[in-house]
Design an enzyme around this catalytic site. Structure first.
Site, short mmCIF file in Angstrom:
data_model
loop_
_atom_site.label_atom_id
_atom_site.label_comp_id
_atom_site.label_asym_id
_atom_site.label_seq_id
_atom_site.Cartn_x
_atom_site.Cartn_y
_atom_site.Cartn_z
N LYS A 108 0.83 -1.22 0.00
CA LYS A 108 0.00 0.00 0.00
C LYS A 108 0.86 1.26 0.00
CE LYS A 108 -4.40 -1.55 1.82
NZ LYS A 108 -5.45 -1.34 2.81
N LYS A 193 -10.78 -8.98 -7.16
CA LYS A 193 -11.93 -9.29 -6.29
C LYS A 193 -12.91 -8.11 -6.32
CE LYS A 193 -10.89 -7.59 -1.71
NZ LYS A 193 -10.91 -7.76 -0.29
N LYS A 196 -15.07 -2.94 -2.27
CA LYS A 196 -15.88 -1.76 -1.99
C LYS A 196 -15.15 -0.46 -2.24
CE LYS A 196 -15.65 -2.95 2.86
NZ LYS A 196 -14.24 -2.88 3.20
P1 AMP Z 1 -13.04 -5.86 3.87
O1 AMP Z 1 -13.78 -5.57 2.59
O2 AMP Z 1 -11.57 -6.00 3.63
O3 AMP Z 1 -13.40 -4.94 4.98
O4 AMP Z 1 -13.46 -7.32 4.29
C1 AMP Z 1 -14.59 -7.67 5.05
C2 AMP Z 1 -14.86 -9.15 4.84
O5 AMP Z 1 -15.43 -9.35 3.54
C3 AMP Z 1 -13.61 -10.02 4.90
O6 AMP Z 1 -13.94 -11.20 5.62
C4 AMP Z 1 -13.31 -10.33 3.45
O7 AMP Z 1 -12.66 -11.58 3.28
C5 AMP Z 1 -14.70 -10.37 2.83
N1 AMP Z 1 -14.67 -9.99 1.41
C6 AMP Z 1 -14.33 -8.76 0.91
N2 AMP Z 1 -14.45 -8.75 -0.44
C7 AMP Z 1 -14.86 -10.00 -0.82
C8 AMP Z 1 -15.16 -10.61 -2.08
N3 AMP Z 1 -15.08 -9.95 -3.23
N4 AMP Z 1 -15.55 -11.91 -2.08
C9 AMP Z 1 -15.67 -12.59 -0.93
N5 AMP Z 1 -15.40 -12.09 0.30
C10 AMP Z 1 -15.00 -10.79 0.37
#
Ligand code: AMP
Length: 325
Positions: A108, A193, A196
């Site tokens: 990052k 992936k 958000k």
């Molecule tokens: P974050 O978006 O990094 O805050 O992640 C929150 C949770 O969502 C974590 O457990 C990630 O592994 C899961 N996650 C985030 N993006 C994906 C995705 N595209 N597919 C599956 N799981 C996701």
């Protein structure tokens, strides 16, 4: 002993967050498990304060709307009075070299340097804050993907070091890899992936998108010119992603799902319907909670109180053993 998981309000929640994490937390979580909105982690790169606040609220509403027990959720910044001192104690147990080895920081910070934007010290130290999140709650299991495993390793090392040097204050946590859940990919670029905080959201399905927008995004999903209706993630990643989303929404095995179609358009139509059906009740419950500010505030306060009570004696022990406070 609790298992601890978090979601960072760095953007609106996606279908990936829901299918890959939150839905499973709600379905498979154990009564003592803990889930939190990691708003402090969302400050390590540039952000808008009002948006961060609004998204933290949305994430809290989403966790509850998904069916997680309200006493099991909290917002990280509500624990600042405890996390602040504990992070300092842990920073004083962590070496500079150890923090500098974190792959996520290297990646990052390199990206920010490339874009000639300042790298925040918070980006460097946030794995220690993450250690404080884990150690304060006495979590013994932290489900993580590959990108966070190193941070849990750091939390383990810091807990062991502190316990060894000053006395037993912390449970030594362990990273656990959850069995393969849905891995949802960006509809416009299935090599990434679904994220958000992606710069371009054309291929990102947000939980709060209305049905028309969801349909438009799925219609424009990238597939291929092969015309083969099979589940082949390496050769046909776009189609495979759609089939995986459909399988996750309908609860069927992905290969069985693939067998039911003869054209890509049919797959997209089925995905659209399945996603809309999956998200509709969730969105309605979420909207209800967001409109009922008194109830959401009550849930937030209660979650903060439960989490604060849970951590209080650990913080007091750590401060006492460290010779301060
Ligand atoms: P974050 O978006 O990094 O805050 O992640 C929150 C949770 O969502 C974590 O457990 C990630 O592994 C899961 N996650 C985030 N993006 C994906 C995705 N595209 N597919 C599956 N799981 C996701």
């Amino acid at each position: 002993m609790p298992r601890l998981s978090a979601i960072t309000p760095s953007g609106p929640a996606t279908l990936g967050n829901y299918l890959g994490a939150i839905r499973r937390w709600a379905r498979e979580g154990r009564p003592g498990d803990l889930y939190f909105v990691s708003d402090l982690h969302g400050m390590t790169t540039p952000y808008h304060p009002q948006r961060l606040r609004a998204r933290s609220r949305e994430m809290l509403a989403l966790l509850v709307a998904a069916g997680i027990e309200p006493e099991q959720v909290f917002v990280q910044s509500d624990l600042l009075p405890q996390l602040g001192p504990l992070t300092w104690v842990l920073e004083c147990s962590c070496s500079f070299g150890e923090a500098a080895r974190m792959t996520q920081f290297k990646e990052k910070s390199a990206a920010r340097e490339l874009a000639a934007t300042p790298v925040r010290v918070g980006l460097f130290t946030y794995p220690v804050l993450m250690a404080a999140d884990i150690l304060l709650q006495g979590a013994d299991e932290v489900p993580v993907g590959d990108d966070q495993a190193q941070h849990v390793e750091l939390a383990r090392a810091l807990a062991r070091r502190f316990n060894g040097a000053y006395g037993e204050a912390f449970v030594v946590p362990e990273a656990v890899t959850p069995p393969a859940a849905a891995r949802v990919r960006d509809l416009s670029d299935p090599s990434r992936k679904m994220d958000k905080s992606a710069r371009d959201s054309a291929g990102v399905l947000f939980v709060m998108d209305d049905p028309d927008l969801l349909a438009r995004k799925v219609r424009r999903a990238v597939t291929d010119g092969l015309g083969r209706l099979e589940y082949r993630p390496d050769e046909q990643p776009g189609l495979a992603n759609l089939l995986e989303i459909l399988a996750a929404c309908t609860g069927q095995p992905v290969r069985a799902v693939a067998a039911g179609f003869s054209a890509y358009g049919e797959v997209k139509k089925a995905v659209t319907e399945a996603v809309i059906d999956e998200l509709r009740p969730l969105r309605e419950r979420m909207r209800g909670l967001l409109e009922d500010t008194t109830e959401l505030d009550r849930i937030r306060k209660r979650g903060a109180m439960v989490a604060t009570d849970r951590g209080a004696h650990r913080l007091a022990t750590a401060l006492r053993l460290a010779g301060v406070g």
